[in-house]
Write a protein that holds these residues in place. Structure first.
Motif, PDB file in Angstrom:
ATOM      1  N   VAL A   1     -16.477 -42.322  -7.534  1.00  0.00           N
ATOM      2  CA  VAL A   1     -15.792 -41.708  -8.678  1.00  0.00           C
ATOM      3  C   VAL A   1     -15.424 -40.268  -8.316  1.00  0.00           C
ATOM      4  O   VAL A   1     -16.125 -39.619  -7.537  1.00  0.00           O
ATOM      5  N   PRO A   2     -14.307 -39.762  -8.888  1.00  0.00           N
ATOM      6  CA  PRO A   2     -13.908 -38.394  -8.554  1.00  0.00           C
ATOM      7  C   PRO A   2     -14.778 -37.363  -9.279  1.00  0.00           C
ATOM      8  O   PRO A   2     -15.097 -37.532 -10.460  1.00  0.00           O
ATOM      9  N   HIS A   3     -15.190 -36.333  -8.554  1.00  0.00           N
ATOM     10  CA  HIS A   3     -15.921 -35.224  -9.165  1.00  0.00           C
ATOM     11  C   HIS A   3     -15.019 -34.006  -9.351  1.00  0.00           C
ATOM     12  O   HIS A   3     -15.020 -33.382 -10.389  1.00  0.00           O
ATOM     13  N   PHE A   4     -14.299 -33.677  -8.281  1.00  0.00           N
ATOM     14  CA  PHE A   4     -13.478 -32.467  -8.320  1.00  0.00           C
ATOM     15  C   PHE A   4     -12.144 -32.722  -7.631  1.00  0.00           C
ATOM     16  O   PHE A   4     -12.052 -33.513  -6.694  1.00  0.00           O
ATOM     17  N   LEU A   5     -11.136 -32.004  -8.100  1.00  0.00           N
ATOM     18  CA  LEU A   5      -9.837 -31.964  -7.426  1.00  0.00           C
ATOM     19  C   LEU A   5      -9.657 -30.519  -6.994  1.00  0.00           C
ATOM     20  O   LEU A   5      -9.749 -29.601  -7.803  1.00  0.00           O
ATOM     21  N   ILE A   6      -9.444 -30.294  -5.682  1.00  0.00           N
ATOM     22  CA  ILE A   6      -9.463 -28.935  -5.146  1.00  0.00           C
ATOM     23  C   ILE A   6      -8.163 -28.649  -4.400  1.00  0.00           C
ATOM     24  O   ILE A   6      -7.740 -29.442  -3.556  1.00  0.00           O
ATOM     25  N   TRP A   7      -7.554 -27.513  -4.729  1.00  0.00           N
ATOM     26  CA  TRP A   7      -6.382 -27.064  -3.965  1.00  0.00           C
ATOM     27  C   TRP A   7      -6.893 -26.353  -2.718  1.00  0.00           C
ATOM     28  O   TRP A   7      -7.758 -25.479  -2.815  1.00  0.00           O
ATOM     29  N   ASP A   8      -6.348 -26.703  -1.554  1.00  0.00           N
ATOM     30  CA  ASP A   8      -6.768 -26.084  -0.304  1.00  0.00           C
ATOM     31  C   ASP A   8      -6.268 -24.636  -0.281  1.00  0.00           C
ATOM     32  O   ASP A   8      -5.068 -24.381  -0.324  1.00  0.00           O
ATOM     33  N   ARG A   9      -7.210 -23.678  -0.217  1.00  0.00           N
ATOM     34  CA  ARG A   9      -6.846 -22.251  -0.193  1.00  0.00           C
ATOM     35  C   ARG A   9      -5.987 -21.905   1.011  1.00  0.00           C
ATOM     36  O   ARG A   9      -5.121 -21.049   0.946  1.00  0.00           O
ATOM     37  N   ASP A  10      -6.315 -22.531   2.150  1.00  0.00           N
ATOM     38  CA  ASP A  10      -5.693 -22.122   3.412  1.00  0.00           C
ATOM     39  C   ASP A  10      -4.425 -22.892   3.716  1.00  0.00           C
ATOM     40  O   ASP A  10      -3.660 -22.489   4.562  1.00  0.00           O
ATOM     41  N   ASP A  11      -4.240 -24.024   3.058  1.00  0.00           N
ATOM     42  CA  ASP A  11      -3.069 -24.844   3.352  1.00  0.00           C
ATOM     43  C   ASP A  11      -2.495 -25.368   2.035  1.00  0.00           C
ATOM     44  O   ASP A  11      -3.004 -26.335   1.465  1.00  0.00           O
ATOM     45  N   PRO A  12      -1.420 -24.720   1.555  1.00  0.00           N
ATOM     46  CA  PRO A  12      -0.859 -25.134   0.263  1.00  0.00           C
ATOM     47  C   PRO A  12      -0.296 -26.556   0.278  1.00  0.00           C
ATOM     48  O   PRO A  12       0.016 -27.086  -0.784  1.00  0.00           O
TER      49      PRO A  12
ATOM     50  N   THR B   1     -22.928 -38.562 -12.047  1.00  0.00           N
ATOM     51  CA  THR B   1     -24.079 -37.667 -12.145  1.00  0.00           C
ATOM     52  C   THR B   1     -24.725 -37.395 -10.784  1.00  0.00           C
ATOM     53  O   THR B   1     -25.696 -36.649 -10.703  1.00  0.00           O
ATOM     54  N   ALA B   2     -24.186 -38.012  -9.701  1.00  0.00           N
ATOM     55  CA  ALA B   2     -24.784 -37.823  -8.375  1.00  0.00           C
ATOM     56  C   ALA B   2     -24.676 -36.360  -7.953  1.00  0.00           C
ATOM     57  O   ALA B   2     -23.764 -35.646  -8.391  1.00  0.00           O
ATOM     58  N   ASN B   3     -25.594 -35.911  -7.112  1.00  0.00           N
ATOM     59  CA  ASN B   3     -25.577 -34.531  -6.625  1.00  0.00           C
ATOM     60  C   ASN B   3     -24.332 -34.289  -5.768  1.00  0.00           C
ATOM     61  O   ASN B   3     -24.160 -34.933  -4.728  1.00  0.00           O
ATOM     62  N   PRO B   4     -23.458 -33.381  -6.194  1.00  0.00           N
ATOM     63  CA  PRO B   4     -22.196 -33.183  -5.468  1.00  0.00           C
ATOM     64  C   PRO B   4     -22.371 -32.612  -4.067  1.00  0.00           C
ATOM     65  O   PRO B   4     -21.411 -32.582  -3.295  1.00  0.00           O
ATOM     66  N   VAL B   5     -23.592 -32.167  -3.729  1.00  0.00           N
ATOM     67  CA  VAL B   5     -23.824 -31.655  -2.380  1.00  0.00           C
ATOM     68  C   VAL B   5     -23.507 -32.733  -1.343  1.00  0.00           C
ATOM     69  O   VAL B   5     -23.039 -32.449  -0.237  1.00  0.00           O
ATOM     70  N   ASN B   6     -23.753 -34.014  -1.726  1.00  0.00           N
ATOM     71  CA  ASN B   6     -23.522 -35.104  -0.778  1.00  0.00           C
ATOM     72  C   ASN B   6     -22.139 -35.730  -0.918  1.00  0.00           C
ATOM     73  O   ASN B   6     -21.890 -36.795  -0.361  1.00  0.00           O
ATOM     74  N   ASN B   7     -21.250 -35.068  -1.658  1.00  0.00           N
ATOM     75  CA  ASN B   7     -19.920 -35.639  -1.863  1.00  0.00           C
ATOM     76  C   ASN B   7     -19.108 -35.698  -0.568  1.00  0.00           C
ATOM     77  O   ASN B   7     -19.346 -34.919   0.356  1.00  0.00           O
ATOM     78  N   ARG B   8     -18.144 -36.606  -0.568  1.00  0.00           N
ATOM     79  CA  ARG B   8     -17.201 -36.680   0.526  1.00  0.00           C
ATOM     80  C   ARG B   8     -15.871 -36.098   0.058  1.00  0.00           C
ATOM     81  O   ARG B   8     -15.496 -36.254  -1.098  1.00  0.00           O
TER      82      ARG B   8
END
Lengths: 62, 362
Positions: free
Chosen positions: B54-65, B77-84
Motif C-alpha cells: 500500500v502507498p505511504h508517501f508520494l515524494i517529489w525528487d528534490r534533485d531531479d524534477p 500501519t507498518a513502520n515506514p523505515v522499512n518502506n521501499r
C-alpha cells in the motif's frame, strides 16, 4: 622571552574567524548565487589558514 | 566520534556515490514546460508494480524534477523505515525502477552514522555522544587560552618533538574549525531527536488540527490524489508540493491526505508546511505553519548535511570533516601521552623545552 598574552590577544583572531564562519554557514541558507559564493569563501578561510600555518613553518625551518 | 566523522565523510557525497555505483533508469527527456503526469495515474502505475503493498508517501525528487517516488509498505500501519521506494517518471507517470538500497555502501554508512543499526536507542546514544563532543569543544576553547599564552596565533613548531607538533596541530585546527564543528555537532544532535520531534508534532499540532476527525477510520475509497494536491497548492499560494502522506500514515490522520509544501529559497525549501485534505470529501481541512521545534529540526538538517550550497560547499564540508578527524586523532594521542606519563601535556612540553633550551644556547 615573550610576555604573557592577554585573553583578548589570544582570542581576537579565533573570534574573527568564528564570526566569518557563522556568516558563511548562514549565507548559503539565505539564498543562491552570490550567497553561495560568500559561503564558499568564508568557510574556505579556516582551511587555507590551516595549511598556510602548517606549511609555512615547515619551509622556514627546513 | 571518529566513527561519526569517518562514516559522515562519504555521506556528504552520497548522491554522487550512488550515481557512480548504481545505474538507474533515466526519466524521459522532455521539453521545458511539459505538464506533470496525472498523479492518480502515476500512483496506479506504481501500485501495479508493487503487488500486496500500500502507498505511504508520494515524494517529489528534490534533485531531479523529472522523477518522483512512491514509498510503499506491506500495510498502512507498518513502520515506514522499512518502506521501499518506487521511482516514477514525473511527466509520463511511467514506472522507472525500485532498487533495494539496503545493501548499498551509502546505506550502511548512513545506518552506522545515524543509529548503528540499533534504532531509536542507537540514535539517542549517538546524540549523547554529540553532546559530549560539543562539551569537549567548549573545554577545548577553555584550555586553548593557557596553552597559547606565550605563542602567536597560528604557531606551528615544526622542529620540535611530535608531542609539541601535534599539540600545535590540535590547537590550530581546533580553534580554526571551532564554529563549524560546534554547528555541525549540535545540528547533528538535533537530528537524533527527529523521531521525538515528529511524535511531539503528532500529539500536538496534528492532533489539534484533526481533533474532530479522530474517531474516523481510514476511508475504503480515497478521493483523487491529483485533486488533493491541487487543492493544497491552491490553499497555500507560492509554495510547491514536497511530499504527500497518505491517510493512516504517521504524518497525518486516518482520513486526511497531508500535502507538505515547501518554498523556493534554500531556507524556505526546508521549512515544510502541511495542508490537510479530507480524503472523503477532497476539501481542505486546515493548513498551518509547523511549530518552532519542527522548524528548528528542518533548519538544522542542511546545516548538518552541508548540501545547501552546491558542490563547492560539499567539498569544503569534506575537507573540514577530515581536519576534524585530525583534531580528534591528535587529541586522543595527546590524552594517551598524558595518561602514560602521568604528567600533563603542557608540563611535558615545558620539560622538553627546558632540556632543549640549554642545548640551543650552548
Amino acid at each position: 622571552m615573550q610576555n604573557h598574552k592577554t585573553l583578548w590577544q589570544i582570542f581576537a583572531a579565533p573570534i574573527l574567524i568564528g564570526v566569518l564562519s557563522s556568516i558563511g554557514l548562514i549565507a548559503a541558507l539565505v539564498g543562491d548565487g552570490w550567497w553561495d559564493g560568500i559561503s564558499w569563501l568564508t568557510l574556505a578561510l579556516p582551511v587555507l589558514l590551516y595549511f598556510f600555518f602548517v606549511l609555512r613553518r615547515r619551509r622556514v625551518n627546513s | 566520534m571518529l566513527l561519526l566523522c569517518i562514516t559522515g565523510l562519504p555521506l556528504i557525497f552520497h548522491h554522487e556515490i550512488d550515481d557512480l555505483l548504481h545505474a538507474e533508469v533515466k526519466p524521459a527527456e522532455v521539453a521545458p514546460g511539459t505538464p506533470m503526469a496525472d498523479l492518480d495515474k502515476l500512483l496506479a502505475n506504481a501500485m501495479a508494480k508493487s503487488p500486496g503493498q500500500v502507498p505511504h508517501f508520494l515524494i517529489w525528487d528534490r534533485d531531479d524534477p523529472n522523477a518522483m517516488f512512491v514509498s510503499v509498505g506491506p500495510t498502512i500501519t507498518a513502520n515506514p523505515v522499512n518502506n521501499r521506494l518506487v521511482r516514477m517518471d514525473a511527466h509520463t507517470g511511467d514506472y522507472l525502477d525500485s532498487p533495494d538500497v539496503t545493501g548499498r555502501f551509502t546505506y550502511i554508512m548512513l545506518k552506522l552514522h545515524t543509529d548503528m543499526f540499533a534504532g531509536l536507542p542507537g540514535k539517542l546514544f549517538l546524540g549523547l555522544m554529540g553532546i559530549l563532543f560539543c562539551v569537549a569543544i567548549i573545554s577545548g576553547i577553555v584550555v586553548y587560552a593557557p596553552s597559547m599564552r606565550k605563542l602567536d596565533f597560528g604557531s606551528y613548531r615544526s622542529h620540535r618533538p611530535r608531542i609539541v607538533r601535534w599539540l600545535d596541530v590540535h590547537n590550530l585546527a581546533g580553534i580554526l574549525l571551532v564554529m563549524w564543528t560546534v554547528v555541525v555537532g549540535f545540528t547533528g544532535v538535533i537530528n537524533t531527536w527527529a523521531d521525538l520531534v515528529l511524535k511531539m508534532w503528532q500529539f500536538g499540532q496534528l492532533a489539534e488540527m484533526t481533533a474532530q476527525y479522530k474517531d474516523r477510520e481510514v476511508p475504503t475509497k480515497l478521493t483523487s490524489l491529483n485533486s488533493a494536491v491541487e487543492v493544497a497548492a491552491h490553499a497555500v499560494p507560492g509554495m510547491t508540493p514536497s511530499f504527500v502522506a497518505f491517510p493512516g500514515t504517521i504524518f497525518t490522520s486516518k482520513s486526511h491526505y497531508a500535502v507538505f509544501l515547501r518554498g523556493e529559497t534554500p531556507v524556505t525549501s526546508r521549512l515544510l508546511k502541511p495542508a490537510l485534505i479530507d480524503a472523503e470529501t477532497g476539501k481542505l481541512t486546515d493548513s498551518r505553519d509547523m511549530p518552532w521545534y519542527v522548524s528548528t529540526l528542518f533548519i538544522s538538517q542542511p546545516l548538518h548535511f552541508g548540501d545547501y550550497g552546491g558542490m563547492p560547499l560539499k567539498i569544503l564540508w569534506a575537507i573540514l570533516d577530515v581536519l576534524t578527524i585530525i583534531v580528534l586523532g591528535t587529541g586522543v594521542y595527546l590524552w594517551l601521552r598524558r595518561r602514560k606519563t602521568g604528567v600533563s601535556t603542557v608540563r611535558a612540553i615545558a620539560q622538553t623545552s627546558a632540556v632543549e633550551a640549554p642545548l640551543a644556547s650552548s
